[in-house]
Write a protein that holds these residues in place. Structure first.
Motif, PDB file in Angstrom:
ATOM      1  N   LEU A 107      -3.657   4.927   5.952  1.00  0.00           N
ATOM      2  CA  LEU A 107      -2.426   5.676   6.242  1.00  0.00           C
ATOM      3  C   LEU A 107      -1.204   4.937   5.700  1.00  0.00           C
ATOM      4  O   LEU A 107      -0.360   5.508   4.996  1.00  0.00           O
ATOM      5  N   VAL A 108      -1.150   3.642   6.035  1.00  0.00           N
ATOM      6  CA  VAL A 108      -0.021   2.830   5.551  1.00  0.00           C
ATOM      7  C   VAL A 108       0.030   2.868   4.025  1.00  0.00           C
ATOM      8  O   VAL A 108       1.089   3.038   3.419  1.00  0.00           O
ATOM      9  N   MET A 109      -1.172   2.754   3.443  1.00  0.00           N
ATOM     10  CA  MET A 109      -1.217   2.746   1.974  1.00  0.00           C
ATOM     11  C   MET A 109      -0.643   4.050   1.389  1.00  0.00           C
ATOM     12  O   MET A 109       0.238   4.019   0.531  1.00  0.00           O
ATOM     13  N   LEU A 110      -1.127   5.184   1.917  1.00  0.00           N
ATOM     14  CA  LEU A 110      -0.696   6.467   1.358  1.00  0.00           C
ATOM     15  C   LEU A 110       0.806   6.670   1.532  1.00  0.00           C
ATOM     16  O   LEU A 110       1.502   7.084   0.600  1.00  0.00           O
ATOM     17  N   ILE A 111       1.283   6.356   2.737  1.00  0.00           N
ATOM     18  CA  ILE A 111       2.720   6.559   2.990  1.00  0.00           C
ATOM     19  C   ILE A 111       3.558   5.670   2.064  1.00  0.00           C
ATOM     20  O   ILE A 111       4.521   6.111   1.440  1.00  0.00           O
ATOM     21  N   SER A 112       3.142   4.401   1.964  1.00  0.00           N
ATOM     22  CA  SER A 112       3.971   3.499   1.147  1.00  0.00           C
ATOM     23  C   SER A 112       3.944   3.891  -0.329  1.00  0.00           C
ATOM     24  O   SER A 112       4.940   3.759  -1.029  1.00  0.00           O
ATOM     25  N   ILE A 113       2.790   4.438  -0.773  1.00  0.00           N
ATOM     26  CA  ILE A 113       2.758   4.867  -2.187  1.00  0.00           C
ATOM     27  C   ILE A 113       3.676   6.073  -2.375  1.00  0.00           C
ATOM     28  O   ILE A 113       4.458   6.139  -3.321  1.00  0.00           O
ATOM     29  N   ARG A 114       3.586   7.000  -1.415  1.00  0.00           N
ATOM     30  CA  ARG A 114       4.435   8.188  -1.535  1.00  0.00           C
ATOM     31  C   ARG A 114       5.906   7.803  -1.532  1.00  0.00           C
ATOM     32  O   ARG A 114       6.707   8.364  -2.254  1.00  0.00           O
ATOM     33  N   LYS A 115       6.231   6.844  -0.677  1.00  0.00           N
ATOM     34  CA  LYS A 115       7.654   6.452  -0.587  1.00  0.00           C
ATOM     35  C   LYS A 115       8.034   5.412  -1.640  1.00  0.00           C
ATOM     36  O   LYS A 115       9.141   4.852  -1.613  1.00  0.00           O
ATOM     37  N   LYS A 116       7.068   5.120  -2.509  1.00  0.00           N
ATOM     38  CA  LYS A 116       7.299   4.128  -3.564  1.00  0.00           C
ATOM     39  C   LYS A 116       7.728   2.777  -2.996  1.00  0.00           C
ATOM     40  O   LYS A 116       8.646   2.123  -3.488  1.00  0.00           O
ATOM     41  N   LYS A 117       7.083   2.403  -1.911  1.00  0.00           N
ATOM     42  CA  LYS A 117       7.396   1.104  -1.304  1.00  0.00           C
ATOM     43  C   LYS A 117       6.088   0.329  -1.159  1.00  0.00           C
ATOM     44  O   LYS A 117       5.656   0.020  -0.045  1.00  0.00           O
ATOM     45  N   ILE A 118       5.464   0.029  -2.277  1.00  0.00           N
ATOM     46  CA  ILE A 118       4.144  -0.597  -2.253  1.00  0.00           C
ATOM     47  C   ILE A 118       4.174  -1.954  -1.574  1.00  0.00           C
ATOM     48  O   ILE A 118       3.312  -2.289  -0.770  1.00  0.00           O
ATOM     49  N   GLN A 119       5.206  -2.712  -1.916  1.00  0.00           N
ATOM     50  CA  GLN A 119       5.259  -4.076  -1.350  1.00  0.00           C
ATOM     51  C   GLN A 119       5.358  -4.018   0.181  1.00  0.00           C
ATOM     52  O   GLN A 119       4.693  -4.775   0.873  1.00  0.00           O
ATOM     53  N   VAL A 120       6.148  -3.051   0.694  1.00  0.00           N
ATOM     54  CA  VAL A 120       6.284  -2.945   2.150  1.00  0.00           C
ATOM     55  C   VAL A 120       4.931  -2.600   2.765  1.00  0.00           C
ATOM     56  O   VAL A 120       4.492  -3.209   3.758  1.00  0.00           O
ATOM     57  N   GLY A 121       4.240  -1.624   2.144  1.00  0.00           N
ATOM     58  CA  GLY A 121       2.922  -1.235   2.639  1.00  0.00           C
ATOM     59  C   GLY A 121       1.979  -2.421   2.647  1.00  0.00           C
ATOM     60  O   GLY A 121       1.263  -2.671   3.636  1.00  0.00           O
ATOM     61  N   ALA A 122       1.969  -3.163   1.536  1.00  0.00           N
ATOM     62  CA  ALA A 122       1.054  -4.301   1.438  1.00  0.00           C
ATOM     63  C   ALA A 122       1.383  -5.353   2.491  1.00  0.00           C
ATOM     64  O   ALA A 122       0.480  -5.951   3.101  1.00  0.00           O
ATOM     65  N   ILE A 123       2.695  -5.553   2.730  1.00  0.00           N
ATOM     66  CA  ILE A 123       3.079  -6.556   3.737  1.00  0.00           C
ATOM     67  C   ILE A 123       2.598  -6.104   5.125  1.00  0.00           C
ATOM     68  O   ILE A 123       2.038  -6.900   5.892  1.00  0.00           O
ATOM     69  N   LEU A 124       2.776  -4.808   5.432  1.00  0.00           N
ATOM     70  CA  LEU A 124       2.355  -4.305   6.756  1.00  0.00           C
ATOM     71  C   LEU A 124       0.847  -4.507   6.937  1.00  0.00           C
ATOM     72  O   LEU A 124       0.386  -4.963   7.993  1.00  0.00           O
ATOM     73  N   ILE A 125       0.087  -4.165   5.891  1.00  0.00           N
ATOM     74  CA  ILE A 125      -1.374  -4.315   5.992  1.00  0.00           C
ATOM     75  C   ILE A 125      -1.729  -5.798   6.188  1.00  0.00           C
ATOM     76  O   ILE A 125      -2.547  -6.154   7.036  1.00  0.00           O
ATOM     77  N   ALA A 126      -1.059  -6.664   5.433  1.00  0.00           N
ATOM     78  CA  ALA A 126      -1.351  -8.097   5.553  1.00  0.00           C
ATOM     79  C   ALA A 126      -1.002  -8.594   6.964  1.00  0.00           C
ATOM     80  O   ALA A 126      -1.760  -9.371   7.568  1.00  0.00           O
ATOM     81  N   LEU A 127       0.150  -8.121   7.478  1.00  0.00           N
ATOM     82  CA  LEU A 127       0.541  -8.548   8.836  1.00  0.00           C
ATOM     83  C   LEU A 127      -0.494  -8.073   9.865  1.00  0.00           C
ATOM     84  O   LEU A 127      -0.855  -8.800  10.791  1.00  0.00           O
TER      85      LEU A 127
END
Ligand code: ADP
Length: 896
Positions: free
Chosen positions: A64-84
């Protein structure tokens, strides 16, 4: 397997998606799939429910985080959330509920490091890696100190969990690495493809420019040619004026097109250099003919100075050298309102039979601000926008010039004094052809400039038959008209085929051939003429008339054996000139009226020959006038600053006058070096007399002279400042040596500098101070020491050591005795005295005392030249009256 994987990646690949996004998408998906497998396993082996729930939550949250962050073009934020989430949620749960070290955790730690390492970037990556490490260490520590925190399983569950995780994570890691690799290869391929596309674009852009240039030249050829015909006619002044304006506008347009074409060639690295033997005198004559008219029109003088030792023939790219010089000379004329534009050419022998030719273009125009000089050679930059607002030009010229000079293996530099003028210097090493030199250069006259008053037909040849081949009717008409006054018989044809038909039947004395023609081009047609069976023109000179004369084509024409080539738009004089050189002499009548064309008043004045190198120095060098004059040394005065004004050292204020002034102890005076701007002005002025200046400065620790002169020298490529390491006549001796050395090494200034540096230690500069009060006044001696010296009749001896003034010794006694002692010490205390020159440099000493000093010296040593020299104010102010010094040099070892 690899292939399938690769297909899968291709299938998933976003057509234009970027590398980072693809990686994020794949790696998260791979991780989630791995987690699902592990979850299923855990359910089967009945792992702890907390862990199973945590896994399931992660499997839902991560995608979910991945899809949302890609859609919002915020890959780094998504990746950070997943890592956290990994660090604070799933990893601690897996650690404590999965059975600690004996469970699956180690493999998942490895996975987490890899995930963060591959997906994140920059500071965030470092931060999360540190966070992960801290979390790992804490988990280990907690488990170690409080083992009960760790949920314990059966041995079989542990083993199964661990085995499952190792297998899943290992495969996952394997897949991630393969993916990464595939993506990398893909990306690489894409870059390569882009490079190919850019290259293709570049090529087509080049073709575009080249064909544009060709196409534009054709109508300009008509405009310039027909306009020339108008200028030849007896038309009203108004029409003539209009025609001249058309002429200058079309020339401007032409030069613009040439610049754009050159720039595009330079940028794509397609600029070719074609080296051929060329006649230096002819090239210079052509330049002179082209520029003097333009200079004249603006009321400027034009002068040329050519080294008589310039080889008569050189081997280089004549066309490009001419282009460079025309550009610089045109600028000089353009940016100069009054005064003179000059071109000087000198040469210097280099290794293996080559010569370095130094071309110098000088003007007395507006000059260039020193802060603009670094940008001068940048394309598209007008360095003085404000001042040049009304001057036409693109700012491409100098950038092209610089690139051409570099392609020819040369160097270009500029020195300019703002508001006073500029000097551009180009040096290009060229091969020589033979030993012949140009001698006294006197330019031949060419009809380079065609304003109405200058046109004069060069010859008549009514019996000569000339054929012109060009697919463009306008070009044919222009060339025929331009040749009309020569009365040659002209035939014109519009294709190679028609040309061959005529050449099979009729003999021509010359053929002008267009290069680019449909069906059969000029080169092909030329070959066929030469091989034509039964052809009547097999030996007829053929001249290419071309609209593209770049290096490649020039080389081609030469290779093919064309007799000459002319670039369109072609001017009447060039056509006549070429024809005249190729037609049989017996066909020509009317004579060589070319010299008469300009009348006998030579437009070209030989400017004064510049010295190769000149020595300059400061007034504090304390050299006698006659030496300064005979050795042609240029001197910049220091300044004497007093309460009553500032005076030039030596001319406005003499040493003795200053001492008389200072006799009143309420006044003070100090000596100051010239400012940087004084040096700049001085160097600029002296460079009109010499190509290179070597400035000998006062010991660098004794004054600001060396520093200021060195700073000023930065604005000139051809000024070198050396630290004499001495002052007064010691510095003067260095100057004299510099003059001698310059005679021997004028071509090798580095060597010259080195030899002079070696001389520093050989020169002996010392002064005996009669009265220490002056040293005290200038803060060089404390008042109590002064009192002590006076009371005990102590006389300090000042010497130079490592470029610095220090007290080298002391002498006791009354004035006369002290002087004798000093003389003995100074001359006897030194071995290997060079008895050629001695300076007795003094301040405030009577003639009688000086005679005694001379006699005393002679009892010890005979010098060939003894100069008794009054010290400059700089020395007088410091040493005070009654002081003097014996200054000479030692011979050093290798001098023998
Ligand atoms: P432009 O077409 O503008 O003359 P150039 O590249 O030939 O382009 O010159 C760049 C700039 O350098 C000019 O705009 C002008 O400001 C300055 N410049 C060039 N030559 C001289 C000169 N001889 N004297 C003063 N300024 C010059």
């Amino acid at each position: 397997m690899r292939k399938k994987l690769s297909n899968f990646i291709h299938g998933m690949a976003l057509p234009n998606g970027d590398f980072a996004e693809q990686k994020f998408r794949y790696f998260t998906l791979i991780g989630v799939i791995a987690l699902i497998i592990v979850t299923i396993g855990n359910i089967i082996i009945r792992e702890d429910p907390v862990e199973i729930i945590a896994l399931i939550l992660t499997e839902i949250a991560a995608p979910l985080v991945m899809l949302i962050s890609i859609r919002k073009k915020k890959i780094q934020v998504g990746a950070i959330l997943i890592a956290l989430g990994m660090i604070f949620f799933i990893l601690p749960i897996a650690f404590f509920f999965g059975g600690g070290l004996e469970g699956c955790i180690v493999s998942w730690y490895v996975f987490s490091y890899l995930f963060i390492g591959l997906i994140l970037e920059g500071k965030q990556r470092t931060f999360l890696l540190v966070l992960l490490t801290v979390s790992v260490v804490i988990s280990y520590a907690l488990a170690y100190f409080w083992p009960d925190l760790v949920y314990h399983h059966d041995r079989s569950v542990w083993y199964m969990d661990s085995l499952l995780s190792v297998l899943v994570v290992s495969y996952t890691v394997y897949l991630m690495v393969v993916f990464q690799n595939q993506l990398f290869i893909q990306e690489n391929r894409r870059t390569q493809q882009q490079a190919v596309e850019i290259e293709a674009l570049n090529r087509s852009q080049n073709r575009f420019f080249s064909s544009m240039s060709h196409e534009i030249r054709t109508p300009i050829n008509t405009i310039i040619g027909l306009n020339e015909m108008i200028l030849r006619e007896e038309v009203s002044d108004e029409v003539a004026e209009d025609a001249r304006n058309i002429q200058s506008a079309s020339r401007m347009l032409l030069s613009l097109i040439n610049d754009i074409l050159d720039m595009s060639k330079m940028e794509s690295g397609k600029m070719e250099i074609v080296r051929v033997p060329y006649d230096t005198g002819k090239m210079l004559s052509e330049l002179v003919n082209m520029i003097w008219g333009r200079a004249n029109e603006k009321g400027l003088k034009f002068a040329i100075d050519v080294d008589p030792y310039l080889p008569a023939q050189l081997f280089s790219d004549e066309v490009r050298i001419k282009q460079i010089l025309i550009n610089l000379l045109n600028n000089a004329v353009k940016y100069t309102e009054k005064g003179e534009v000059s071109l000087s050419i000198h040469c210097r022998r280099a290794a293996n039979g080559r010569v370095v030719v130094i071309y110098q273009v000088e003007d007395t125009g507006m000059g260039i601000r020193s802060e603009s000089i670094p940008y001068l050679f940048d394309a598209f930059k007008r360095v003085d926008e404000e001042k040049n607002r009304y001057i036409e030009g693109t700012g491409l010229g100098l950038s092209i010039v610089k690139q051409l000079v570099e392609l020819l293996g040369g160097e270009i530099s500029v020195s300019s004094v703002y508001t006073k003028g500029s000097t551009f210097t180009v040096s290009i090493e060229q091969e020589t052809v033979d030993d012949a030199v140009i001698g006294q250069f006197s330019p031949q006259k060419y009809h380079g400039d065609h304003s109405r008053s200058y046109y004069q037909q060069q010859f008549e040849a009514p019996d000569a038959k000339v054929l012109i081949v060009d697919d463009n009717k306008a070009n044919l008409m222009v060339a025929s008209k331009l040749l009309r006054d020569t009365k040659v018989q002209i035939d014109t044809v519009e294709s190679g085929e028609q040309c061959l038909k005529l050449t099979a039947q009729k003999h021509y004395d010359a053929i002008f051939m267009d290069h680019m023609m449909p069906e059969m081009d000029g080169v092909e047609c030329f070959r066929r003429i030469r091989e034509q069976t039964g052809g009547m023109c097999k030996n007829t000179p053929v001249i290419v008339l071309t609209a593209n004369a770049d290096g490649e084509n020039r080389a081609l024409y030469k290779r093919e054996g064309f007799d000459a080539y002319l670039v369109k738009p072609v001017e009447g004089a060039a056509l006549e000139e070429t024809l005249k050189s190729l037609l049989p002499k017996e066909l020509m009548t009317g004579s060589d009226s070319t010299v008469a064309a300009y009348g006998s008043d030579a437009v070209v004045r030989q400017i004064r020959r510049k010295a190769a190198i000149m020595i300059t120095t400061d007034s504090v060098a304390d050299l006698p006038e006659e030496l300064v004059r005979s050795m042609n040394i240029r001197v910049l005065p220091y300044r004497v600053v007093t309460k009553d004004g500032i005076f030039d050292d030596g001319t406005e204020a003499k040493g003795d006058a200053i001492l008389r002034y200072l006799a009143d102890d309420k006044v003070a005076a100090r000596s100051e070096s010239p400012e940087v701007s004084d040096y700049e002005e001085f160097f600029a002025k002296e460079l009109t007399n010499a190509q290179y200046l070597l400035h000998v400065a006062m010991a660098k620790k004794s004054s600001r002279g060396f520093a200021n002169a060195s700073e000023a020298a930065l604005s000139f490529y051809n000024v070198k400042v050396i630290d004499s390491g001495h002052l007064s006549s010691g510095m003067g001796l260095m100057v004299m040596e510099a003059v001698k050395e310059a005679e021997n090494h004028s071509q090798d200034t580095d060597m010259l500098g080195k030899n002079l540096a070696a001389l520093k230690d050989a020169i002996q500069t010392s002064f005996i101070v009669d009265n220490t009060e002056y040293l005290t006044r200038n803060g060089r001696l404390s008042p109590w020491l002064n009192k002590l010296c006076t009371a005990l009749m102590i006389h300090p001896v000042i010497v130079m050591k490592d470029s610095e003034m220090t007290v080298g010794g002391i002498i006791f006694g009354s004035g006369k005795r002290a002087r004798q002692k000093y003389i003995h010490k100074a001359l006897r205390g030194v071995s290997n005295v060079d008895t050629d020159t001695l300076f007795i440099t003094h301040a405030g000493i009577s003639g009688e005392e000086l005679a005694q000093i001379r006699n005393e010296v002679e009892t010890i040593m005979k010098f060939e030249h003894v100069y008794v020299q009054q010290a400059s104010p700089a020395i007088s102010i410091n040493c005070g009256p009654g002081s003097f010094g014996l200054i000479f040099r030692r011979r050093y070892q290798h001098e023998g």
